[in-house]
Write a protein that holds these residues in place. Structure first.
Motif, mmCIF file in Angstrom:
data_model
loop_
_atom_site.group_PDB
_atom_site.id
_atom_site.type_symbol
_atom_site.label_atom_id
_atom_site.label_comp_id
_atom_site.label_asym_id
_atom_site.label_seq_id
_atom_site.Cartn_x
_atom_site.Cartn_y
_atom_site.Cartn_z
ATOM 1 N N LYS A 175 0.827 -1.215 0.000
ATOM 2 C CA LYS A 175 0.000 0.000 0.000
ATOM 3 C C LYS A 175 0.859 1.262 0.000
ATOM 4 O O LYS A 175 0.429 2.308 -0.478
ATOM 5 C CB LYS A 175 -0.932 0.001 1.207
ATOM 6 N N GLU A 176 2.082 1.169 0.511
ATOM 7 C CA GLU A 176 3.009 2.300 0.523
ATOM 8 C C GLU A 176 3.767 2.436 -0.802
ATOM 9 O O GLU A 176 4.606 3.321 -0.951
ATOM 10 C CB GLU A 176 4.024 2.147 1.658
ATOM 11 N N GLY A 177 3.502 1.527 -1.746
ATOM 12 C CA GLY A 177 4.140 1.621 -3.059
ATOM 13 C C GLY A 177 5.238 0.620 -3.331
ATOM 14 O O GLY A 177 5.855 0.641 -4.397
ATOM 15 N N TYR A 178 5.516 -0.262 -2.395
ATOM 16 C CA TYR A 178 6.543 -1.294 -2.584
ATOM 17 C C TYR A 178 5.880 -2.497 -3.265
ATOM 18 O O TYR A 178 5.550 -3.485 -2.640
ATOM 19 C CB TYR A 178 7.171 -1.684 -1.240
ATOM 20 N N THR A 179 5.669 -2.362 -4.589
ATOM 21 C CA THR A 179 4.823 -3.308 -5.309
ATOM 22 C C THR A 179 5.580 -4.426 -6.016
ATOM 23 O O THR A 179 4.971 -5.416 -6.406
ATOM 24 C CB THR A 179 3.954 -2.567 -6.334
ATOM 25 N N PHE A 212 12.549 -6.684 3.882
ATOM 26 C CA PHE A 212 13.194 -5.426 3.540
ATOM 27 C C PHE A 212 12.332 -4.667 2.537
ATOM 28 O O PHE A 212 11.879 -5.246 1.544
ATOM 29 C CB PHE A 212 14.563 -5.675 2.894
ATOM 30 N N ALA A 213 12.093 -3.388 2.787
ATOM 31 C CA ALA A 213 11.483 -2.485 1.811
ATOM 32 C C ALA A 213 12.649 -1.838 1.083
ATOM 33 O O ALA A 213 13.487 -1.171 1.702
ATOM 34 C CB ALA A 213 10.620 -1.446 2.503
ATOM 35 N N ILE A 214 12.726 -2.060 -0.225
ATOM 36 C CA ILE A 214 13.892 -1.662 -1.019
ATOM 37 C C ILE A 214 13.475 -0.723 -2.136
ATOM 38 O O ILE A 214 12.427 -0.904 -2.754
ATOM 39 C CB ILE A 214 14.578 -2.915 -1.606
ATOM 40 N N ASN A 243 16.512 3.491 -10.043
ATOM 41 C CA ASN A 243 15.606 3.866 -11.126
ATOM 42 C C ASN A 243 14.163 4.056 -10.647
ATOM 43 O O ASN A 243 13.264 4.259 -11.453
ATOM 44 C CB ASN A 243 15.663 2.857 -12.265
ATOM 45 N N GLY A 244 13.925 3.980 -9.329
ATOM 46 C CA GLY A 244 12.609 4.236 -8.772
ATOM 47 C C GLY A 244 11.758 3.016 -8.482
ATOM 48 O O GLY A 244 10.697 3.126 -7.868
ATOM 49 N N ILE A 245 12.180 1.837 -8.910
ATOM 50 C CA ILE A 245 11.427 0.622 -8.606
ATOM 51 C C ILE A 245 11.466 0.387 -7.101
ATOM 52 O O ILE A 245 12.529 0.461 -6.480
ATOM 53 C CB ILE A 245 11.989 -0.600 -9.364
ATOM 54 N N LYS A 246 10.299 0.119 -6.528
ATOM 55 C CA LYS A 246 10.204 -0.146 -5.090
ATOM 56 C C LYS A 246 9.565 -1.507 -4.879
ATOM 57 O O LYS A 246 8.595 -1.854 -5.556
ATOM 58 C CB LYS A 246 9.348 0.929 -4.420
ATOM 59 N N GLY A 247 10.115 -2.271 -3.955
ATOM 60 C CA GLY A 247 9.559 -3.586 -3.682
ATOM 61 C C GLY A 247 10.056 -4.138 -2.361
ATOM 62 O O GLY A 247 10.739 -3.462 -1.606
ATOM 63 N N THR A 248 9.692 -5.369 -2.119
ATOM 64 C CA THR A 248 10.080 -6.033 -0.882
ATOM 65 C C THR A 248 10.952 -7.246 -1.190
ATOM 66 O O THR A 248 10.859 -7.846 -2.264
ATOM 67 C CB THR A 248 8.844 -6.504 -0.088
ATOM 68 N N LEU A 249 11.776 -7.576 -0.246
ATOM 69 C CA LEU A 249 12.595 -8.778 -0.301
ATOM 70 C C LEU A 249 12.426 -9.477 1.032
ATOM 71 O O LEU A 249 12.593 -8.851 2.084
ATOM 72 C CB LEU A 249 14.056 -8.417 -0.556
ATOM 73 N N VAL A 250 12.080 -10.749 0.995
ATOM 74 C CA VAL A 250 11.912 -11.539 2.211
ATOM 75 C C VAL A 250 13.084 -12.506 2.303
ATOM 76 O O VAL A 250 13.313 -13.306 1.403
ATOM 77 C CB VAL A 250 10.573 -12.310 2.205
ATOM 78 N N MET A 251 13.841 -12.392 3.401
ATOM 79 C CA MET A 251 14.987 -13.266 3.612
ATOM 80 C C MET A 251 14.720 -14.174 4.799
ATOM 81 O O MET A 251 14.419 -13.703 5.895
ATOM 82 C CB MET A 251 16.248 -12.451 3.868
ATOM 83 N N SER A 252 14.814 -15.451 4.555
ATOM 84 C CA SER A 252 14.634 -16.442 5.608
ATOM 85 C C SER A 252 15.995 -16.801 6.191
ATOM 86 O O SER A 252 16.993 -16.854 5.465
ATOM 87 C CB SER A 252 13.980 -17.691 5.015
ATOM 88 N N TYR A 253 16.018 -17.040 7.474
ATOM 89 C CA TYR A 253 17.261 -17.460 8.126
ATOM 90 C C TYR A 253 17.311 -18.976 8.283
ATOM 91 O O TYR A 253 18.152 -19.495 8.992
ATOM 92 C CB TYR A 253 17.404 -16.778 9.485
ATOM 93 N N SER A 254 16.424 -19.689 7.609
ATOM 94 C CA SER A 254 16.419 -21.145 7.703
ATOM 95 C C SER A 254 17.528 -21.719 6.831
ATOM 96 O O SER A 254 18.029 -21.070 5.916
ATOM 97 C CB SER A 254 15.068 -21.712 7.263
ATOM 98 N N ALA A 255 17.878 -22.938 7.097
ATOM 99 C CA ALA A 255 18.924 -23.604 6.335
ATOM 100 C C ALA A 255 18.483 -23.894 4.901
ATOM 101 O O ALA A 255 19.314 -24.103 4.027
ATOM 102 C CB ALA A 255 19.326 -24.904 7.032
#
Length: 100
Positions: free
Chosen positions: A18-22, A67-69, A73-85
């Protein structure tokens, strides 16, 4: 890093969308890819704007960080990092992304 005001991972992703991290970022072998825009980046072309960590007290292997990244060039999105093996992301590339 932001204090975690969300109870679930999906609630966090929904709010960031909703904040634009699409877009969705994924750390691959040689670059970090914005999945929907099909654009690849090097870590120095990205900034971490916000991050949220979810710790599972019963199973530390279930910890994730969102992470909200924003790209240069203006692209906004999310990255989900798992700490699992069993995660499949290039953690070393993610660690090279600077905070805003």
């Amino acid at each position: 890093m932001e204090s975690n005001q969300f109870e679930t991972l999906s609630e966090t992703i929904d709010s960031l969308t909703k904040e634009g991290y699409t877009d969705t970022f994924r750390a691959e072998d040689e670059s970090i890819k914005a999945v929907y825009s099909k654009t690849s980046f090097q870590p120095d072309e990205l900034k971490i704007i916000k991050s949220y960590r979810f710790d599972n007290m019963t199973n530390p292997g279930d910890e994730v960080e969102v992470f909200a990244i924003e790209a240069q060039n203006g692209i906004k999105g999310t990255l989900v990092m798992s700490y699992s093996a069993s995660h499949s992301q290039n953690v070393e590339l993610i660690r090279l992304i600077q905070d805003a």
